[in-house]
Scaffold this active site. Structure first.
Site, PDB file in Angstrom:
ATOM      1  N   LYS A  14      -7.312 -54.071  68.624  1.00  0.00           N
ATOM      2  CA  LYS A  14      -6.745 -53.827  69.962  1.00  0.00           C
ATOM      3  C   LYS A  14      -5.816 -54.978  70.372  1.00  0.00           C
ATOM      4  CE  LYS A  14     -10.759 -53.535  72.027  1.00  0.00           C
ATOM      5  NZ  LYS A  14     -11.637 -53.833  70.862  1.00  0.00           N
ATOM      6  N   ARG A  89     -14.713 -50.704  79.817  1.00  0.00           N
ATOM      7  CA  ARG A  89     -15.678 -50.743  78.722  1.00  0.00           C
ATOM      8  C   ARG A  89     -16.959 -50.003  79.067  1.00  0.00           C
ATOM      9  NH1 ARG A  89     -13.855 -55.479  75.937  1.00  0.00           N
ATOM     10  NH2 ARG A  89     -15.150 -55.940  74.156  1.00  0.00           N
ATOM     11  N   ARG A 124     -11.184 -63.518  61.053  1.00  0.00           N
ATOM     12  CA  ARG A 124     -10.298 -63.656  62.215  1.00  0.00           C
ATOM     13  C   ARG A 124     -10.144 -65.129  62.611  1.00  0.00           C
ATOM     14  NH1 ARG A 124     -10.870 -60.384  67.637  1.00  0.00           N
ATOM     15  NH2 ARG A 124     -13.089 -60.850  67.404  1.00  0.00           N
ATOM     16  N   ARG A 157     -13.816 -67.565  66.721  1.00  0.00           N
ATOM     17  CA  ARG A 157     -14.542 -67.276  67.958  1.00  0.00           C
ATOM     18  C   ARG A 157     -16.041 -67.371  67.737  1.00  0.00           C
ATOM     19  NH1 ARG A 157     -11.754 -62.010  70.611  1.00  0.00           N
ATOM     20  NH2 ARG A 157     -13.944 -61.441  70.872  1.00  0.00           N
ATOM     21  N   ARG A 168     -22.488 -56.616  69.255  1.00  0.00           N
ATOM     22  CA  ARG A 168     -21.324 -56.080  69.982  1.00  0.00           C
ATOM     23  C   ARG A 168     -21.061 -54.630  69.589  1.00  0.00           C
ATOM     24  NH1 ARG A 168     -17.061 -60.322  68.366  1.00  0.00           N
ATOM     25  NH2 ARG A 168     -15.605 -59.133  69.635  1.00  0.00           N
TER      26      ARG A 168
HETATM   27  P1  AP5 Z   1      -8.170 -57.921  66.860  1.00  0.00           P
HETATM   28  O1  AP5 Z   1      -6.791 -57.446  67.153  1.00  0.00           O
HETATM   29  O2  AP5 Z   1      -8.570 -59.284  67.329  1.00  0.00           O
HETATM   30  O3  AP5 Z   1      -9.224 -56.827  67.328  1.00  0.00           O
HETATM   31  P2  AP5 Z   1      -9.784 -56.501  68.769  1.00  0.00           P
HETATM   32  O4  AP5 Z   1     -10.046 -55.031  68.787  1.00  0.00           O
HETATM   33  O5  AP5 Z   1      -8.904 -57.069  69.839  1.00  0.00           O
HETATM   34  O6  AP5 Z   1     -11.150 -57.293  68.684  1.00  0.00           O
HETATM   35  P3  AP5 Z   1     -11.925 -58.130  69.774  1.00  0.00           P
HETATM   36  O7  AP5 Z   1     -13.095 -58.731  69.047  1.00  0.00           O
HETATM   37  O8  AP5 Z   1     -11.041 -59.095  70.513  1.00  0.00           O
HETATM   38  O9  AP5 Z   1     -12.370 -57.032  70.729  1.00  0.00           O
HETATM   39  P4  AP5 Z   1     -13.533 -57.051  71.645  1.00  0.00           P
HETATM   40  O10 AP5 Z   1     -13.242 -55.820  72.392  1.00  0.00           O
HETATM   41  O11 AP5 Z   1     -14.900 -57.117  71.109  1.00  0.00           O
HETATM   42  O12 AP5 Z   1     -13.397 -58.486  72.372  1.00  0.00           O
HETATM   43  P5  AP5 Z   1     -12.820 -58.927  73.776  1.00  0.00           P
HETATM   44  O13 AP5 Z   1     -12.056 -60.149  73.574  1.00  0.00           O
HETATM   45  O14 AP5 Z   1     -12.181 -57.795  74.507  1.00  0.00           O
HETATM   46  O15 AP5 Z   1      -8.408 -57.820  65.275  1.00  0.00           O
HETATM   47  C1  AP5 Z   1      -9.594 -58.302  64.684  1.00  0.00           C
HETATM   48  C2  AP5 Z   1      -9.227 -59.004  63.350  1.00  0.00           C
HETATM   49  O16 AP5 Z   1      -8.720 -58.037  62.436  1.00  0.00           O
HETATM   50  C3  AP5 Z   1      -8.118 -60.077  63.499  1.00  0.00           C
HETATM   51  O17 AP5 Z   1      -8.380 -61.099  62.586  1.00  0.00           O
HETATM   52  C4  AP5 Z   1      -6.837 -59.322  63.122  1.00  0.00           C
HETATM   53  O18 AP5 Z   1      -5.843 -60.183  62.578  1.00  0.00           O
HETATM   54  C5  AP5 Z   1      -7.352 -58.330  62.076  1.00  0.00           C
HETATM   55  N1  AP5 Z   1      -6.639 -57.059  62.087  1.00  0.00           N
HETATM   56  C6  AP5 Z   1      -6.149 -56.395  63.176  1.00  0.00           C
HETATM   57  N2  AP5 Z   1      -5.574 -55.240  62.800  1.00  0.00           N
HETATM   58  C7  AP5 Z   1      -5.739 -55.162  61.444  1.00  0.00           C
HETATM   59  C8  AP5 Z   1      -5.363 -54.180  60.458  1.00  0.00           C
HETATM   60  N3  AP5 Z   1      -4.739 -53.038  60.813  1.00  0.00           N
HETATM   61  N4  AP5 Z   1      -5.684 -54.415  59.163  1.00  0.00           N
HETATM   62  C9  AP5 Z   1      -6.328 -55.580  58.818  1.00  0.00           C
HETATM   63  N5  AP5 Z   1      -6.691 -56.542  59.694  1.00  0.00           N
HETATM   64  C10 AP5 Z   1      -6.403 -56.329  61.000  1.00  0.00           C
HETATM   65  O19 AP5 Z   1     -14.176 -59.244  74.565  1.00  0.00           O
HETATM   66  C11 AP5 Z   1     -15.005 -60.337  74.201  1.00  0.00           C
HETATM   67  C12 AP5 Z   1     -16.241 -60.352  75.087  1.00  0.00           C
HETATM   68  O20 AP5 Z   1     -15.851 -60.507  76.478  1.00  0.00           O
HETATM   69  C13 AP5 Z   1     -17.081 -59.079  75.071  1.00  0.00           C
HETATM   70  O21 AP5 Z   1     -18.013 -59.072  73.996  1.00  0.00           O
HETATM   71  C14 AP5 Z   1     -17.783 -59.152  76.440  1.00  0.00           C
HETATM   72  O22 AP5 Z   1     -18.830 -60.085  76.420  1.00  0.00           O
HETATM   73  C15 AP5 Z   1     -16.691 -59.716  77.333  1.00  0.00           C
HETATM   74  N6  AP5 Z   1     -15.843 -58.664  77.941  1.00  0.00           N
HETATM   75  C16 AP5 Z   1     -14.506 -58.470  77.716  1.00  0.00           C
HETATM   76  N7  AP5 Z   1     -14.059 -57.425  78.417  1.00  0.00           N
HETATM   77  C17 AP5 Z   1     -15.116 -56.933  79.096  1.00  0.00           C
HETATM   78  C18 AP5 Z   1     -15.284 -55.836  79.989  1.00  0.00           C
HETATM   79  N8  AP5 Z   1     -14.256 -55.044  80.324  1.00  0.00           N
HETATM   80  N9  AP5 Z   1     -16.521 -55.614  80.483  1.00  0.00           N
HETATM   81  C19 AP5 Z   1     -17.572 -56.412  80.191  1.00  0.00           C
HETATM   82  N10 AP5 Z   1     -17.485 -57.468  79.346  1.00  0.00           N
HETATM   83  C20 AP5 Z   1     -16.266 -57.726  78.806  1.00  0.00           C
END
Ligand code: AP5
Length: 214
Positions: A14, A89, A124, A157, A168
């Site tokens: 994402k 979410r 990552r 991270r 997660r």
């Molecule tokens: P990446 O692009 O980083 O993936 P992502 O979907 O953004 O993953 P996240 O872990 O950031 O998502 P998340 O939703 O768990 O975390 P968030 O920060 O929102 O890609 C992942 C890896 O794969 C990278 O190394 C990338 O280079 C690689 N990659 C990407 N595309 C690829 C491809 N096509 N092929 C190969 N490799 C690829 O949230 C973190 C925490 O914050 C949550 O756990 C929660 O505690 C809190 N939080 C955030 N938002 C909320 C909310 N709305 N409500 C409640 N808690 C929340």
């Protein structure tokens, strides 16, 4: 005006696609994950309050997320729309965003299976200042361990430890996946366009599939 939601499991890509879409559509990225990590890094009371939740893979309360979004949407850069990365979410957050009067134009769901996600997370690397994501094999920086733009060091991270990734994923299946059905229903009663993309393809191919639909 484009208000776009990116749905998908942790590690689906994402954040990676969000940066590309924001460039394409000239809209800002609203990533609650980035906002929460910034708060933790700042050492503020709020950051201290949410730090343990992030590190252990739980979800921050809907009330906190609602007020973060409400505040962010008052900034002038949101005037032509925004890209919502990782929010909503929960069904509670989806209802809250709807009550703010945001008219979503697209919901894009990126699908990747759980095993591929566990493999991706271990590789990552992140630039803590901007939230820009890399992968040591699939999307490497120009110089190992260094951000392309700033020259700063990249970090891993805390919540990318395998046991936290599994937690997660469980939270995602229980609380976030039901949003697919919610937005499929919404799209049948409005102009909202909902579509899925196969996130197991290369970064470039995933972006091509998305950009052909927005
Ligand atoms: P990446 O692009 O980083 O993936 P992502 O979907 O953004 O993953 P996240 O872990 O950031 O998502 P998340 O939703 O768990 O975390 P968030 O920060 O929102 O890609 C992942 C890896 O794969 C990278 O190394 C990338 O280079 C690689 N990659 C990407 N595309 C690829 C491809 N096509 N092929 C190969 N490799 C690829 O949230 C973190 C925490 O914050 C949550 O756990 C929660 O505690 C809190 N939080 C955030 N938002 C909320 C909310 N709305 N409500 C409640 N808690 C929340």
């Amino acid at each position: 005006m484009k208000n776009i939601i990116l749905l998908g499991p942790p590690g689906a890509g994402k954040g990676t696609q969000a940066d590309l879409i924001c460039n394409l559509c000239s809209i800002p990225k609203i990533s609650t994950g980035d906002m929460l990590r910034e708060a933790v890094a700042s050492g503020s009371d709020f950051g201290k309050k949410v730090s343990h939740i992030l590190d252990t893979g739980g979800l921050v309360s809907d009330e906190i997320i609602g007020s973060l979004i409400q505040d962010r949407l008052t900034k002038p850069d949101c005037v032509n729309g925004s890209l919502f990365d990782g929010v909503p979410r929960t069904l509670g957050q989806a209802t809250e965003l709807a009550s703010m009067g945001i008219e979503f134009t697209h919901v894009i769901e990126i699908n990747v299976d759980d095993q591929m996600i566990v493999n991706r997370m271990s590789g990552r690397r992140v630039h803590p200042g901007s939230g820009k994501n890399y992968h040591i094999d699939f999307n490497p920086p120009l110089n190992e361990g260094i951000d392309d733009e700033t020259g700063d060091s990249l970090i891993q991270r805390e919540d990318d430890k395998p046991e936290t990734v599994l937690k997660r994923l469980t939270v995602y299946h229980d609380q976030t996946k039901p949003l697919s059905e919610f937005y499929i229903n919404e799209s049948s009663n409005s102009d909202l366009k909902y579509f899925t993309v196969d996130g197991s393809q290369s970064v470039e191919k995933v972006f091509q599939d998305i950009s052909s639909q927005i």
